[in-house]
Write a protein that holds these residues in place. Sequence first.
Motif, PDB file in Angstrom:
ATOM      1  N   UNK A 219       0.821  -1.215   0.000  1.00 41.15           N
ATOM      2  CA  UNK A 219       0.000   0.000   0.000  1.00 41.15           C
ATOM      3  C   UNK A 219       0.857   1.267   0.000  1.00 41.15           C
ATOM      4  N   UNK A 220       1.888   1.389   0.854  1.00 37.64           N
ATOM      5  CA  UNK A 220       2.696   2.623   0.810  1.00 37.64           C
ATOM      6  C   UNK A 220       3.323   2.866  -0.556  1.00 37.64           C
ATOM      7  N   UNK A 221       3.872   1.821  -1.173  1.00 38.73           N
ATOM      8  CA  UNK A 221       4.485   1.983  -2.493  1.00 38.73           C
ATOM      9  C   UNK A 221       3.459   2.418  -3.532  1.00 38.73           C
ATOM     10  N   UNK A 222       2.284   1.766  -3.513  1.00 39.88           N
ATOM     11  CA  UNK A 222       1.255   2.079  -4.490  1.00 39.88           C
ATOM     12  C   UNK A 222       0.774   3.518  -4.341  1.00 39.88           C
ATOM     13  N   UNK A 223       0.555   3.945  -3.103  1.00 36.78           N
ATOM     14  CA  UNK A 223       0.125   5.322  -2.867  1.00 36.78           C
ATOM     15  C   UNK A 223       1.168   6.320  -3.362  1.00 36.78           C
ATOM     16  N   UNK A 224       2.408   6.062  -3.057  1.00 34.35           N
ATOM     17  CA  UNK A 224       3.480   6.983  -3.446  1.00 34.35           C
ATOM     18  C   UNK A 224       3.584   7.094  -4.965  1.00 34.35           C
ATOM     19  N   UNK A 225       3.500   5.962  -5.644  1.00 33.74           N
ATOM     20  CA  UNK A 225       3.604   5.990  -7.104  1.00 33.74           C
ATOM     21  C   UNK A 225       2.411   6.705  -7.731  1.00 33.74           C
ATOM     22  N   UNK A 226       1.222   6.499  -7.164  1.00 35.12           N
ATOM     23  CA  UNK A 226       0.036   7.164  -7.714  1.00 35.12           C
ATOM     24  C   UNK A 226       0.098   8.671  -7.522  1.00 35.12           C
ATOM     25  N   UNK A 227       0.671   9.107  -6.409  1.00 34.94           N
ATOM     26  CA  UNK A 227       0.786  10.545  -6.163  1.00 34.94           C
ATOM     27  C   UNK A 227       1.728  11.218  -7.152  1.00 34.94           C
ATOM     28  N   UNK A 228       2.679  10.450  -7.687  1.00 36.43           N
ATOM     29  CA  UNK A 228       3.630  11.017  -8.647  1.00 36.43           C
ATOM     30  C   UNK A 228       3.196  10.816 -10.100  1.00 36.43           C
ATOM     31  N   UNK A 229       2.122  10.081 -10.304  1.00 35.63           N
ATOM     32  CA  UNK A 229       1.709   9.684 -11.648  1.00 35.63           C
ATOM     33  C   UNK A 229       0.593  10.602 -12.140  1.00 35.63           C
ATOM     34  N   UNK A 231      -1.291  10.269 -14.542  1.00 40.66           N
ATOM     35  CA  UNK A 231      -2.455   9.510 -15.001  1.00 40.66           C
ATOM     36  C   UNK A 231      -3.366   9.107 -13.843  1.00 40.66           C
ATOM     37  N   UNK A 232      -2.876   9.229 -12.629  1.00 43.18           N
ATOM     38  CA  UNK A 232      -3.622   8.778 -11.447  1.00 43.18           C
ATOM     39  C   UNK A 232      -3.991   9.947 -10.540  1.00 43.18           C
ATOM     40  N   UNK A 233      -4.291  11.095 -11.148  1.00 45.16           N
ATOM     41  CA  UNK A 233      -4.597  12.285 -10.341  1.00 45.16           C
ATOM     42  C   UNK A 233      -5.812  12.085  -9.453  1.00 45.16           C
ATOM     43  N   UNK A 234      -6.825  11.420  -9.984  1.00 43.61           N
ATOM     44  CA  UNK A 234      -8.040  11.220  -9.192  1.00 43.61           C
ATOM     45  C   UNK A 234      -7.764  10.263  -8.038  1.00 43.61           C
ATOM     46  N   UNK A 261     -12.366  19.695  -9.462  1.00 45.51           N
ATOM     47  CA  UNK A 261     -11.731  20.059 -10.735  1.00 45.51           C
ATOM     48  C   UNK A 261     -11.247  18.832 -11.493  1.00 45.51           C
ATOM     49  N   UNK A 262     -11.011  17.749 -10.777  1.00 44.71           N
ATOM     50  CA  UNK A 262     -10.509  16.534 -11.417  1.00 44.71           C
ATOM     51  C   UNK A 262     -11.620  15.594 -11.863  1.00 44.71           C
ATOM     52  N   UNK A 263     -12.862  15.914 -11.512  1.00 43.22           N
ATOM     53  CA  UNK A 263     -13.971  15.052 -11.919  1.00 43.22           C
ATOM     54  C   UNK A 263     -14.112  15.071 -13.434  1.00 43.22           C
ATOM     55  N   UNK A 264     -14.473  13.934 -14.032  1.00 44.25           N
ATOM     56  CA  UNK A 264     -14.702  13.921 -15.475  1.00 44.25           C
ATOM     57  C   UNK A 264     -15.825  14.876 -15.853  1.00 44.25           C
ATOM     58  N   UNK A 265     -15.776  15.375 -17.079  1.00 43.01           N
ATOM     59  CA  UNK A 265     -16.845  16.257 -17.560  1.00 43.01           C
ATOM     60  C   UNK A 265     -18.192  15.558 -17.435  1.00 43.01           C
ATOM     61  N   UNK A 266     -18.231  14.310 -17.822  1.00 45.36           N
ATOM     62  CA  UNK A 266     -19.415  13.471 -17.627  1.00 45.36           C
ATOM     63  C   UNK A 266     -18.957  12.023 -17.683  1.00 45.36           C
ATOM     64  N   UNK A 267     -19.777  11.146 -17.174  1.00 46.37           N
ATOM     65  CA  UNK A 267     -19.463   9.728 -17.230  1.00 46.37           C
ATOM     66  C   UNK A 267     -19.531   9.252 -18.676  1.00 46.37           C
ATOM     67  N   UNK A 268     -18.528   8.524 -19.086  1.00 43.95           N
ATOM     68  CA  UNK A 268     -18.568   7.881 -20.388  1.00 43.95           C
ATOM     69  C   UNK A 268     -19.287   6.556 -20.214  1.00 43.95           C
ATOM     70  N   UNK A 269     -20.249   6.284 -21.092  1.00 46.02           N
ATOM     71  CA  UNK A 269     -20.979   5.017 -20.984  1.00 46.02           C
ATOM     72  C   UNK A 269     -19.976   3.887 -20.987  1.00 46.02           C
ATOM     73  N   UNK A 270     -19.886   3.138 -19.893  1.00 41.56           N
ATOM     74  CA  UNK A 270     -18.794   2.174 -19.769  1.00 41.56           C
ATOM     75  C   UNK A 270     -18.925   1.027 -20.738  1.00 41.56           C
ATOM     76  N   UNK A 271     -17.791   0.548 -21.188  1.00 44.46           N
ATOM     77  CA  UNK A 271     -17.741  -0.636 -22.032  1.00 44.46           C
ATOM     78  C   UNK A 271     -17.271  -1.807 -21.184  1.00 44.46           C
ATOM     79  N   UNK A 272     -17.925  -2.933 -21.324  1.00 43.64           N
ATOM     80  CA  UNK A 272     -17.520  -4.120 -20.591  1.00 43.64           C
ATOM     81  C   UNK A 272     -16.336  -4.809 -21.252  1.00 43.64           C
TER      82      UNK A 272
END
Length: 436
Positions: A219-229, A231-234, A261-272
């Motif tokens: 968990x600590x590693x994953x959190x740290x990497x996401x904070x620097x990434x 692509x993982x702003x949300x 501010x980081x929320x998507x403009x709208x939900x994209x209809x998800x693809x399975x």
Amino acid sequence: MKKIVVAGAGAYHFAPAIFEDLFVRYRMPVEIWMVDAELDMAELSARGAQALAKCFGVEARFYYTTQLHKAVFSADAVILCSDFLDEAAWKKDFEALDAVGLGKQVRLRGGIGGAMQTLRALDFIADLAQQMAQECPDALLILCGNGHSGLPLARACECAQRFFGVRTLGVSATAEQTKRRLALYLGLAEDNVRITCAGLPDFAWVTQLRDTARGVDLIPRCMEEMKRDSREELSAQYIDWYGAIPAGDRVTQDEFLADTDLSPRRTVLPSSGVGLADYELRKRNLALLTVHGPMRPEGLKAWDQIRRSGLVSVRPVEILRALWGEGECRVQSLAMPCDGALACVTEGRFVEGPAQVDASGAQGYAVEVPVELEDVLEQLSLCNLLYAEAGATGSRNALREALECDPALAGVDLLYTEGVLSDMMEGQRDRLKRFF
């Protein structure tokens, strides 16, 4: 001989495990009804399952139909795997909300869009539960969700069990999907990753993430990497807010929360990830399985392709067997009434987490979530209950209370929200008969 109804028999992700458990692993004597909106898929599913049963010496009777109400009578269990995404209705939601500048409310789960999706889905769930309560009151209802089907799992479970008295559990692929996503993100083999996810259905969080090969907390590693990434702003935002990594095969927790501010403009209809070609291949494989059986090369190859396309951890038949006193099982992500395992949520409201199931029912394994998550989980569980009441009863008062406590509507005027939603409901009244 038990009677089991599979609604959504052609469900790409769920059906393989159901067939495998019934006719290969446990070889259960069963009367099975295959129900699907497409008659060809219902028939092929029944005939493919029949070929498995014949090969493995299983005493079984098979029926297929497109009409669920015809199949439910005297059932011992109903497994619901149906897809609740209605693209035409979704388009109407988008047009109505975009026209009034509320594009960020076009969601599948929370907010105004989530309310519409919930009420449409619960119109079906309420009909099913009402029929079950009358015709097979002791039957079990297992709802299957994978985050893509549009089924609001917690609200559907609340609707069926609390308001119609049908014993209900939900099973999802949250832990499996999160494990796959984070193992890939961290560059690890899935087999070396142990994960626990808990919270509410569609609003779950990672509570354990370990590298079993090295005995390391990831968990600590994953959190740290996401904070620097970038692509993982949300994800990074939620790590800062709640001290937890969002679960799922993608981040969708934002749909339950107020806009940022980081929320998507709208939900994209998800693809399975399942297209028309995949379903055509499934039909072809079922036909080959029917003709050749699972032992001859052509049938074996077809059956192997069917098995590999399904989710591994979502095993509704295992749950049914355990509840019927035929063993016990551990479920990675079970939607069940809270029994204290998630201490911050009022007992009885549906939560999601790991559980043990046996003849006495489902018992959740105790999990701890960061204190920052406790209030929002309690609030959302109440919100789910109120939406379930509205969908089950057609109560405008319950719907208003749900809107008032919905975190996704923070900052949006309640009277204005009610007016917009009322107009949207009027335009789709054929899908919301309990309100009209």
